[in-house]
Scaffold this motif. Structure first.
Motif, PDB file in Angstrom:
ATOM      1  N   GLY A  98      32.839  90.892  32.999  1.00  0.00           N
ATOM      2  CA  GLY A  98      31.282  90.933  33.201  1.00  0.00           C
ATOM      3  C   GLY A  98      30.464  91.951  32.572  1.00  0.00           C
ATOM      4  N   THR A  99      31.057  92.792  32.116  1.00  0.00           N
ATOM      5  CA  THR A  99      30.483  93.999  31.128  1.00  0.00           C
ATOM      6  C   THR A  99      30.194  93.292  30.008  1.00  0.00           C
ATOM      7  N   HIS A 130      24.319  96.371  38.349  1.00  0.00           N
ATOM      8  CA  HIS A 130      25.561  96.866  37.665  1.00  0.00           C
ATOM      9  C   HIS A 130      25.464  97.826  36.502  1.00  0.00           C
ATOM     10  N   ASP A 203      22.472  88.017  37.503  1.00  0.00           N
ATOM     11  CA  ASP A 203      24.058  88.614  37.320  1.00  0.00           C
ATOM     12  C   ASP A 203      24.867  88.145  38.619  1.00  0.00           C
ATOM     13  N   ILE A 206      29.894  88.614  40.487  1.00  0.00           N
ATOM     14  CA  ILE A 206      30.880  88.435  41.703  1.00  0.00           C
ATOM     15  C   ILE A 206      30.337  87.109  42.405  1.00  0.00           C
ATOM     16  N   ASP A 237      31.856  85.843  36.503  1.00  0.00           N
ATOM     17  CA  ASP A 237      33.212  86.464  36.126  1.00  0.00           C
ATOM     18  C   ASP A 237      34.269  85.295  36.725  1.00  0.00           C
ATOM     19  N   HIS A 239      37.459  86.194  36.399  1.00  0.00           N
ATOM     20  CA  HIS A 239      38.271  87.007  36.776  1.00  0.00           C
ATOM     21  C   HIS A 239      37.843  87.661  37.876  1.00  0.00           C
ATOM     22  N   LYS A 240      37.130  87.331  38.929  1.00  0.00           N
ATOM     23  CA  LYS A 240      36.781  87.670  39.966  1.00  0.00           C
ATOM     24  C   LYS A 240      37.273  86.463  40.914  1.00  0.00           C
TER      25      LYS A 240
END
Ligand SMILES: *Cc1c(COP(=O)(O)O)cnc(C)c1O
Length: 407
Positions: A98-99, A130, A203, A206, A237, A239-240
């Motif tokens: 995400g970053t 974030h 964003d 999540i 993401d 990866h969440k």
């Protein structure tokens, strides 16, 4: 490094001991950081997908054409979920997380602003945004302006309106926010951005793999994706709640051409043209392939089933929290992320007790309290969690003063 070679068994043995110090990543007592499903077949698929592409290097898509195609398909599948109209380049790239997705989006906004002659572009982001937006401002020499929150911990639109200047280059909204799990007023913030001729980054790091499925399941979800006019970019993401290990996120632009603002080209060394679409140079193909494999395996039906189960778990947790005296849920969280506060009890002292009992709850600073990121695998521990939480609420000492920290 020591000079002697160590047998593999010895090295692995030491790693096994080291791993025991860290929390169990199947995560029944760990909240946030990992997003376990409890689905052993899904996890085995991730391992197998990783193994097949572990040493592949996504740096050069001409050398790894299959990997490049897999990556494009992940981006296209993500775009479909958030109703991005299909285009040739799929309007996006994959990143390490995400970053990096947010950094790339802010870089694009900066480059677009500079092209319009704005020398000191400003990011306008809610206080709940974030930290990676502030990081982007720091890395890319942009100004950062924080929008206050309303009583529901959502971005205050009137305040945002008052903070827009001719240097504002992007307005940020979260769907949903990390600290409190609430939806920012995306429609209003996107309209404000459009009125000022600038972009609106949503964003969904999540929320991106939760909200689309909640909507398909009939839960009320306010508009937040590319169907909202004025939303120009979305980060999400895998990866969440996409349920793959760390290293997989997608940044999407409404306009294909904006990708070129985040792509770096260089041809002045002795090795030919070098171009990268994000911060990394060489990068493993494994996270991308795992993302593709999990998305293909689950399909919309699989994700819907996991989100339905997750929502049922969240409902049980919310009911249980409501039954514990002196504990309140902050704002109106839309999904599996709950912030908790208390007028009567020092919740950091409660967190200390929960820590002792092997739970890993996060602490929030504003409002002072607890932070619970619920994953599908938590279905198995809801009763135990609620019993321990109720117990800790009535039997705790003074807070040890352990701060809320991520680093
Ligand atoms: C996790 C998260 C990010 C940052 O993502 P990383 O993968 O940790 O770099 C950004 N925004 C929100 C809302 C998040 O939850």
């Amino acid at each position: 490094m020591q000079s002697r070679s160590r047998p593999t068994a010895e090295v692995l043995g030491e790693l096994e001991l080291l791993r025991e110090e860290d929390p169990e990543v199947h995560g029944k007592r760990l909240f946030g950081l990992v997003y376990p499903t409890g689905d052993a077949e899904l996890e085995a698929l991730v391992h197998d997908a990783y193994e097949r592409f572990l040493f592949a290097n996504a740096l050069n898509p001409l050398r790894f054409p299959a990997l490049a195609r897999i990556e494009k398909e992940v981006i296209a599948m993500a775009g479909d979920l958030v109703h991005r109209a299909p285009t040739e380049l799929h309007g996006g790239t994959m990143t390490s997380g995400g970053t990096e997705s947010i950094l790339m989006s802010m870089l694009v906004s900066r480059e677009r602003a500079r092209a319009r002659g704005i020398e000191h572009p400003q990011i306008l982001a809610p206080l709940s945004a974030h930290p990676s937006y502030a990081k982007a401002a720091h890395y890319f020499d942009m100004d950062y302006v924080a929008v206050p929150l309303d009583s529901g911990y959502r971005a205050d639109v009137a305040a945002a309106q008052g903070l827009v200047t001719e240097n504002t280059c992007v307005i940020v909204a979260s769907a949903y926010t990390y600290p409190h799990g609430v939806m920012d007023p995306v429609v209003e913030l996107a309209a404000l951005a459009a009125e000022n001729g600038i972009g609106c980054h949503v964003d969904a790091c999540i929320g991106g793999f939760v909200l689309p499925f909640m909507e398909m399941l009939g839960h009320p979800v306010p508009p937040w994706d590319f169907r909202v006019e004025g939303v120009t970019e979305i980060s999400m993401d895998v990866h969440k709640y996409g349920y793959v290990p760390k290293g997989a996120s997608v940044i999407l632009h409404r306009d294909d051409d904006w990708i070129w603002h985040q792509t770096f080209f260089y041809d002045k060394w002795g090795a030919g043209l070098y171009a990268t679409p994000a911060i990394a140079g060489a990068r493993s193909g494994a996270p991308t392939v795992a993302a593709w494999a999990v998305m293909q395996h689950l399909g919309l039906d699989g994700y819907k089933a996991l989100v339905a189960d997750l929502c049922a778990t969240v409902a049980r947790v919310r009911t249980g929290i409501g039954a514990i005296g002196g504990l309140q849920i902050v704002g109106e969280p839309i999904g599996p992320l709950l912030a908790l506060r208390s007028e009567e009890v020092d919740l950091y002292a409660v967190a200390d007790v929960m820590d002792e009992w092997g739970w890993h709850l996060n602490r929030n600073t504003d409002p002072y309290g607890l932070h619970l990121m619920i994953s599908p695998a938590h279905r198995d521990v809801v009763d135990e969690l609620l019993t321990d939480l109720a117990d800790a609420m009535s039997h705790h000492g003074p807070s040890k003063g352990k701060p809320a920290r991520y680093a």
